[in-house]
Structure formats: structure tokens, C-alpha cells
Design an enzyme around this catalytic site. Sequence first.
Site, short mmCIF file in Angstrom:
data_model
loop_
_atom_site.label_atom_id
_atom_site.label_comp_id
_atom_site.label_asym_id
_atom_site.label_seq_id
_atom_site.Cartn_x
_atom_site.Cartn_y
_atom_site.Cartn_z
N ARG A 171 0.86 -1.19 0.00
CA ARG A 171 0.00 0.00 0.00
C ARG A 171 0.89 1.23 0.00
NH1 ARG A 171 -0.47 2.09 5.00
NH2 ARG A 171 1.25 1.14 6.12
N ARG A 175 -3.37 10.49 0.30
CA ARG A 175 -4.23 11.25 1.20
C ARG A 175 -4.92 12.37 0.43
NH1 ARG A 175 -0.33 12.83 5.65
NH2 ARG A 175 -0.34 10.77 6.58
N ARG A 248 20.77 -4.28 2.54
CA ARG A 248 21.19 -3.08 1.82
C ARG A 248 22.04 -2.27 2.79
NH1 ARG A 248 21.43 -2.75 -3.26
NH2 ARG A 248 21.07 -0.49 -3.30
N ARG A 279 18.72 10.67 -0.80
CA ARG A 279 18.18 11.85 -0.12
C ARG A 279 19.30 12.66 0.53
NH1 ARG A 279 14.69 8.45 4.48
NH2 ARG A 279 16.47 7.39 5.37
N GLU A 299 22.80 10.48 1.25
CA GLU A 299 22.72 9.02 1.46
C GLU A 299 22.77 8.29 0.12
OE1 GLU A 299 19.39 7.82 3.87
OE2 GLU A 299 19.89 9.28 5.44
N TYR A 347 12.62 -5.44 9.39
CA TYR A 347 12.68 -4.01 9.13
C TYR A 347 11.95 -3.25 10.25
CZ TYR A 347 13.05 -0.49 5.37
OH TYR A 347 13.40 0.56 4.58
N ASP A 349 11.00 -0.52 13.11
CA ASP A 349 11.21 0.86 13.54
C ASP A 349 11.50 0.87 15.04
OD1 ASP A 349 11.13 2.33 11.25
OD2 ASP A 349 8.98 2.70 11.30
P1 FAD Z 1 21.28 -1.49 15.81
O1 FAD Z 1 21.02 -0.06 16.02
O2 FAD Z 1 21.81 -1.93 14.47
O3 FAD Z 1 22.26 -1.99 16.95
C1 FAD Z 1 23.01 -3.17 16.88
C2 FAD Z 1 24.35 -2.89 17.53
O4 FAD Z 1 25.08 -4.11 17.62
C3 FAD Z 1 25.22 -1.93 16.73
O5 FAD Z 1 25.70 -0.91 17.56
C4 FAD Z 1 26.34 -2.82 16.20
O6 FAD Z 1 27.57 -2.12 16.06
C5 FAD Z 1 26.42 -3.86 17.30
N1 FAD Z 1 27.01 -5.14 16.85
C6 FAD Z 1 26.67 -5.85 15.76
N2 FAD Z 1 27.43 -6.95 15.66
C7 FAD Z 1 28.26 -6.92 16.73
C8 FAD Z 1 29.31 -7.77 17.17
N3 FAD Z 1 29.67 -8.86 16.47
N4 FAD Z 1 29.98 -7.46 18.32
C9 FAD Z 1 29.65 -6.34 19.02
N5 FAD Z 1 28.68 -5.48 18.64
C10 FAD Z 1 27.99 -5.78 17.50
N6 FAD Z 1 13.31 3.83 12.95
C11 FAD Z 1 12.35 4.71 13.29
O7 FAD Z 1 11.54 4.44 14.19
N7 FAD Z 1 12.26 5.94 12.67
C12 FAD Z 1 13.11 6.30 11.66
O8 FAD Z 1 13.01 7.42 11.14
C13 FAD Z 1 14.13 5.39 11.28
N8 FAD Z 1 15.00 5.70 10.30
C14 FAD Z 1 15.99 4.82 9.96
C15 FAD Z 1 16.89 5.18 8.97
C16 FAD Z 1 17.93 4.32 8.62
C17 FAD Z 1 18.93 4.71 7.55
C18 FAD Z 1 18.04 3.04 9.27
C19 FAD Z 1 19.16 2.08 8.89
C20 FAD Z 1 17.14 2.68 10.25
C21 FAD Z 1 16.10 3.55 10.60
N9 FAD Z 1 15.19 3.23 11.63
C22 FAD Z 1 14.20 4.13 11.97
C23 FAD Z 1 15.27 1.95 12.37
C24 FAD Z 1 16.12 2.04 13.63
O9 FAD Z 1 17.45 2.38 13.29
C25 FAD Z 1 16.08 0.69 14.33
O10 FAD Z 1 14.77 0.35 14.71
C26 FAD Z 1 16.96 0.60 15.60
O11 FAD Z 1 18.14 1.32 15.51
C27 FAD Z 1 17.29 -0.87 15.81
O12 FAD Z 1 18.03 -1.06 16.99
P2 FAD Z 1 18.84 -2.41 17.16
O13 FAD Z 1 19.42 -2.38 18.52
O14 FAD Z 1 18.00 -3.55 16.76
O15 FAD Z 1 19.98 -2.37 16.03
N1 UDP Z 2 9.45 5.67 -1.67
C1 UDP Z 2 9.36 6.24 -2.91
N2 UDP Z 2 9.63 7.58 -3.06
C2 UDP Z 2 9.99 8.37 -2.01
C3 UDP Z 2 10.08 7.78 -0.73
C4 UDP Z 2 9.81 6.42 -0.59
O1 UDP Z 2 9.05 5.55 -3.88
O2 UDP Z 2 10.25 9.57 -2.21
C5 UDP Z 2 9.18 4.20 -1.53
C6 UDP Z 2 10.43 3.37 -1.79
O3 UDP Z 2 10.06 2.18 -2.46
C7 UDP Z 2 10.95 3.06 -0.40
C8 UDP Z 2 9.65 2.94 0.40
O4 UDP Z 2 8.76 3.89 -0.21
O5 UDP Z 2 11.73 1.87 -0.38
C9 UDP Z 2 9.81 3.25 1.90
O6 UDP Z 2 10.50 4.47 2.06
P1 UDP Z 2 10.57 5.26 3.43
O7 UDP Z 2 11.47 6.44 3.23
O8 UDP Z 2 9.19 5.53 3.91
O9 UDP Z 2 11.16 4.22 4.45
P2 UDP Z 2 12.65 3.95 4.95
O10 UDP Z 2 13.45 3.65 3.74
O11 UDP Z 2 13.14 5.18 5.66
O12 UDP Z 2 12.48 2.78 5.88
#
Ligand code: FAD
Ligand code: UDP
Length: 367
Positions: A171, A175, A248, A279, A299, A347, A349
Site C-alpha cells: 500500500r 491522502r 542493503r 536523499r 545518502e 525491518y 522501527d
Molecule cells: P542497531 O542499532 O543496528 O544496533 C546493533 C548494535 O550491535 C550496533 O551498535 C552494532 O555495532 C552492534 N554489533 C553488531 N554486531 C556486533 C558484534 N559482532 N559485536 C559487538 N557489537 C555488535 N526507525 C524509526 O523508528 N524511525 C526512523 O526514522 C528510522 N529511520 C531509519 C533510517 C535508517 C537509515 C536506518 C538504517 C534505520 C532507521 N530506523 C528508523 C530503524 C532504527 O534504526 C532501528 O529500529 C533501531 O536502531 C534498531 O536497533 P537495534 O538495537 O535492533 O539495532
Molecule cells: N518511496 C518512494 N519515493 C519516495 C520515498 C519512498 O518511492 O520519495 C518508496 C520506496 O520504495 C521506499 C519505500 O517507499 O523503499 C519506503 O521508504 P521510506 O522512506 O518511507 O522508508 P525507509 O526507507 O526510511 O524505511
Amino acid sequence: MYDYLIVGSGLFGAVCAYELTKAGKSCLVVEKRNHIGGNIYTEQIEGINVHRYGAHIFHTSDREVWDYINQFARFNHYINSPIARYQSECYNLPFNMNTFTKLWPDVFTPAEAKARIDSERRERFTSEPKNLEEQAINLVGETIYRKLIKGYTEKQWGRPCTELPPFIIKRLPVRFTFDNNYFNDAYQGIPIGGYTQIIKQMLAGAEVRLGCDFFSHRKSLTVVARKIIFTGAIDQYYDYCFGALQYRSVRFETETLETDNFQGNAVVNYTSADVPYTRIIEHKHFEFGQQPRTVISREYSTEWKKGDEPYYPVNDLKNNDLYEKYRERAAEEKKVIFGGRLGEYKYYDMHIVIKNAIETVRKEING
Ligand code: FAD
Ligand code: UDP
């Protein structure tokens, strides 16, 4: 002997450490990076809290989780309203009346926007969409797909939309109001002062070793505690015995600029294929910063290979099937619990990670 060894000081590991120490358990946290916080780590540059591993906006509809995170920081009223740049055009996201009236100058009302999108959807409708392109056109029509989805998605996932599975975009929020709020959740914001302070407080009762990769000290660490909470990559834990899961990765190019306002918004998506990054984040806008300079991060989405940081699990059918094999093996472990984005290959949050970590500890303590 510790009660728990926690591998990873990200959000999952930190919430576990906080809850376990509160329940009187001793915890050793090992972190391979030279700082705590995992991917939500923020650091100050030019007085600005920089989201080193990508933009992190906290959002949830779960009141319990919202109250929980608010124990550790005050949240501001930031609302995520990304902008999309497509060639020389500029649109509001998510797809809403602001987007539609700009895409089509003869569209003013919700009824006109609906009629326009419906006529485009009908033109190229596929009854059983076999790929993401067909799915997207079914949902929003050709114009939105071509300008706002195709280029971004192909950069993000590194393959053509015709080769991506349709379920990635089951989906797409459309809006028919003039509302640029990206999320539908009841609560949203950015912690004033950044995320690192939150993790620091959560880890206050635990012993933390930075720069310590579990796999470099596996033998000694495995016997240092009664139980292990592992938040690294599950396939790596099992030495990729069933094959490597796909991820990724992202390359962040961060720069300080001699201007106080570079793009006027925290998040600007570049949706055309000819711009190599997905972005640009301008960090100061997350906290309405008034600093004289600014810090931006471009990024670049990349294919993950061993040694890179695995940021996004690729939850397609092939990888989910492979993960299932690791999960079954993990379920047999008596001493090890897998959690978080990498431990569960999901995946997630932030709000889900918090909920899962609290639940994990509840089970540990109460059985
Ligand atoms: P991580 O933050 O990956 O923590 C795992 C830790 O384990 C890391 O510090 C790593 O270094 C450590 N580790 C791994 N292997 C080892 C090892 N062998 N020995 C010792 N240490 C190790 N969520 C949202 O709610 N809102 C957002 O806007 C949002 N934006 C995001 C944008 C990006 C680009 C990404 C990648 C994620 C985003 N998220 C967002 C998701 C969010 O980052 C995760 O939900 C959260 O950080 C997950 O926490 P975690 O502890 O599972 O993993
Ligand atoms: N997406 C898109 N155009 C945009 C932003 C997002 O087509 O400008 C699509 C794209 O397929 C992406 C998905 O929506 O993989 C989720 O993107 P979003 O930024 O919401 O999530 P994040 O990648 O931060 O988890």
C-alpha cells in the site's frame, strides 16, 4: 560471572540492559563500534545533533512506548514532512493534495484529484501485478509512479522496479487532504539533545566495552555470562552456515556548509535516477536549529557485502525463507536470545524494537 552478556549497544541491547539492571541483574554490554547507540547514535557537530546513521524520527501510536521513551528525554514537536525533488520540480510527500495540485495545475479539489488518479490507474491496470512497477501503477497511476517512485525505489533497492516484488509497496499512502505529515501515528518527535543521551541513561547500570567485536573474543565471551542477548546479524552468528542473508547498506557523505540554511527542510528525497544519492538530510531542522552553519548528509544506497554495515534487511521471500532456517536453529538455543533488527532480520522501527526488548526481559524475569 555476569547474568547477561549483551552483544550490541543499539536500542534493543540498551533497553534490555536498562530493564535487566532494574531487576537486579548484572550485564556486560560489548559493542564493536567505538560508541554506543547503534544506528540511532547522534553526535554534535557545529552545535547540531547529527544523525550519523541516517534520519531517525520517533513515531508510535502505542501510549506505553511513548511514555517509556519520554522517561529519557524531552521530545520536540517535529513532524516529518519530506520534500521530493524530481529534476527541476519540487513536491510534498506523502502523496497528498499539496502534491496533486502541483503535479496537475487543473486539479484543485479532492474529487478532481481522485478522478485524475483513477483515470491513470485504469489506463494501465494489471489484474495480477507481477512486479513493483505494475503494483505501483495499479495504486497511484503513471505520473506519480514515474516522478516520485520509480527512480527513488530503484536507487534504494539497487534493481529495476520490474524486477522487484510487488509486495514491497502493498500500500502507498494516498491522502486527499492538504496534510504533509508523513506518519499516521498519534505521537511523533525528535528527542531534544539527540538520541545518544537516551542510550547513555539506559546503559548507566551496565558495564560497557566499546570497540569489542563479539566474534574476535567469542570463546571467552561465551562463558562470561549465564545468558547472551545477541543483537548482531543472526547469519553471522551461525557463520553463514545456511548462506548469507542479503542486506542493503548505505554510504553517508556528511559535510559542513558555510550557510545557515541549505535546503529549508530536514529531509529532501531525490526521486530521479540521474541523481546518485537517494536523499539529503539537513540535521539542524530536526531541532529547529539556529546555528550559523549547517551540516548535511547525502545518502547513497549500496549492495551489502561482508564487512559492510548491514542497515536494511531485504525481506523478500527468498531471504525470509533463508532467515527461517536460522530462526529454527536459534529456537533450539537455551542460552542465547536473538533480538533487534539484525538478530531477527526484520525491518523494525524504533518503537517496535522498544516493545520487543521490554517483552523479552519480561519473559526472562517472569518466565
Ligand atoms: P542497531 O542499532 O543496528 O544496533 C546493533 C548494535 O550491535 C550496533 O551498535 C552494532 O555495532 C552492534 N554489533 C553488531 N554486531 C556486533 C558484534 N559482532 N559485536 C559487538 N557489537 C555488535 N526507525 C524509526 O523508528 N524511525 C526512523 O526514522 C528510522 N529511520 C531509519 C533510517 C535508517 C537509515 C536506518 C538504517 C534505520 C532507521 N530506523 C528508523 C530503524 C532504527 O534504526 C532501528 O529500529 C533501531 O536502531 C534498531 O536497533 P537495534 O538495537 O535492533 O539495532
Ligand atoms: N518511496 C518512494 N519515493 C519516495 C520515498 C519512498 O518511492 O520519495 C518508496 C520506496 O520504495 C521506499 C519505500 O517507499 O523503499 C519506503 O521508504 P521510506 O522512506 O518511507 O522508508 P525507509 O526507507 O526510511 O524505511
